[in-house]
Design a protein around this motif. Structure first.
Motif: not given
Ligand SMILES: NC(=O)c1ccc[n+]([C@@H]2O[C@H](COP(=O)([O-])OP(=O)(O)OC[C@H]3O[C@@H](n4cnc5c(N)ncnc54)[C@H](OP(=O)(O)O)[C@@H]3O)[C@@H](O)[C@H]2O)c1
Length: 334
Positions: A104-110, A127-135
């Protein structure tokens, strides 16, 4: 909702967990056209059958090349599994929508909440990793976004009241078991640091040297990233309560200017994904299973006219996890 562009090949890591189960349920609600569904879980669930899109699919364990041919993989099995396997899903040509804290906090990950910063992706994204935030972050940033855009935000304070389903199936089962045996003097506990029945626990995650627990740090860091306000002045205090599902948050927000209650309420009411409750107030029990983030008890602070209080409640498994993930997919594939 725009129609889906093509039938999709979808992987789900953590298919037998509470978030995985919710994801499967909303696949049907959102009428996602699925040409292949590949569910993954631990070896204890291998071989289990799951119904999706009118077909039966068999739960598999993760193994080399297991993501080949998939369009997207939703990860919901914890940080370690995501760290190891999400990059492999991308390597295989799929979008990895990751529900864990791993990237989640990686600068290059949305880090995406579609209503708030969904403009960062579209159907031409690679295609990439996209992070879902904490609930608890998701349901906070949805009301903060229109307030920030329209009036500017000076500072935010949030105190959470979080349901046991936020700790997955083990948390959910622990409260149910303690409830069934409520007459016992002592209850064993494992999913939470203390007995949750008849109690509330001001600790979610582990404590850092600064006195904040990990859930609080996640809310503060993730909110600043999603709202694109790196210097956001925000303080969080998180509490687990014996509700089964849906998190509530008491939020104090100081705006950069004085506004009327009508303007404040309209700003929220006009924003996608928010439901303002004027005549009553939402509770975790009432909003479970619902999609929006509900806001009630909007009122002005007595000492600072720029400061407002509100009560924000949302289903942590739905908008806080699975639904947000599916809405990210919607941006990519519809
Ligand atoms: N619950 C929430 O409200 C919420 C909200 C936002 C984010 N999250 C995040 O979502 C993730 C999952 O949460 P959850 O609440 O659904 O947890 P959960 O109910 O405990 O489910 C965990 C899932 O992971 C699977 N799993 C365990 N070991 C595995 C392995 N070696 N390989 C593949 N799968 C494995 C489990 O399979 P078995 O059934 O076979 O053990 C199960 O399907 C966590 O990262 C959590 O932080 C949860």
């Amino acid at each position: 909702m725009k129609p889906w562009k093509k039938p999709l090949k979808v992987g789900l890591v953590g298919a037998t967990g509470v978030v995985g189960e919710t994801f499967i349920n909303i696949l049907e609600e959102y009428a996602l056209p699925i040409s292949e569904f590949r569910p993954f879980a631990s070896s204890q669930s291998e071989g289990q059958k799951l119904e999706v899109g009118g077909k039966t699919w068999t739960v598999q364990v993760l193994k080399p090349n297991c993501f080949d041919g998939l369009d997207m993989v939703f990860f919901s099995s914890g940080d370690d599994i995501s760290k190891e396997w999400a990059p492999l899903a991308v390597k295989a040509g799929a979008f990895a929508i990751d529900n864990s804290n791993a990237f989640r906090m990686n600068a290059d990950v949305l880090l995406l909440v579609p209503e708030v910063n969904g403009n960062l992706i579209n159907e031409s994204s690679k295609p990439q990793i996209i992070a879902n935030p904490n609930c608890s972050t998701i349901q906070l940033v949805v009301p903060l976004k229109p307030l920030s855009d329209l009036f500017g935000i000076e500072d935010v304070t949030v105190s959470t009241y979080q349901a046991v389903s936020g700790a997955g199936l083990p948390g959910y089962d622990e409260l149910l078991n303690q409830t069934k045996n409520f007459h016992q003097a002592d209850h064993s506990f494992k999913a939470f640091p203390k007995q949750i029945l008849f109690n509330c626990i001001p600790q979610i995650g582990s404590f850092g040297d600064d006195g904040f627990c990990t859930e609080e740090t996640k809310i503060m860091n993730e909110s600043a990233k999603i709202l694109d306000l790196p210097n956001l002045n925000i303080s969080a205090f998180t509490v687990r309560i014996p509700a089964l599902n849906s998190h509530a948050e008491a939020v104090w927000v100081t705006l950069k200017k004085e506004v009327s209650k009508v303007d404040f309420t309209n700003a929220l009411g006009n924003f996608d994904g928010l439901a303002v409750v004027d005549d009553d107030y939402p509770t975790p029990l009432e909003v479970s299973g619902e999609e929006p983030v509900f806001v009630g008890r909007i009122h002005q602070d007595k000492h600072n006219k720029k400061r407002w209080l509100m009560w924000v409640v949302s289903d942590n498994l739905k908008k806080g996890a699975a639904l947000n993930g599916l809405q990210i997919a919607e941006r990519l594939f519809s």
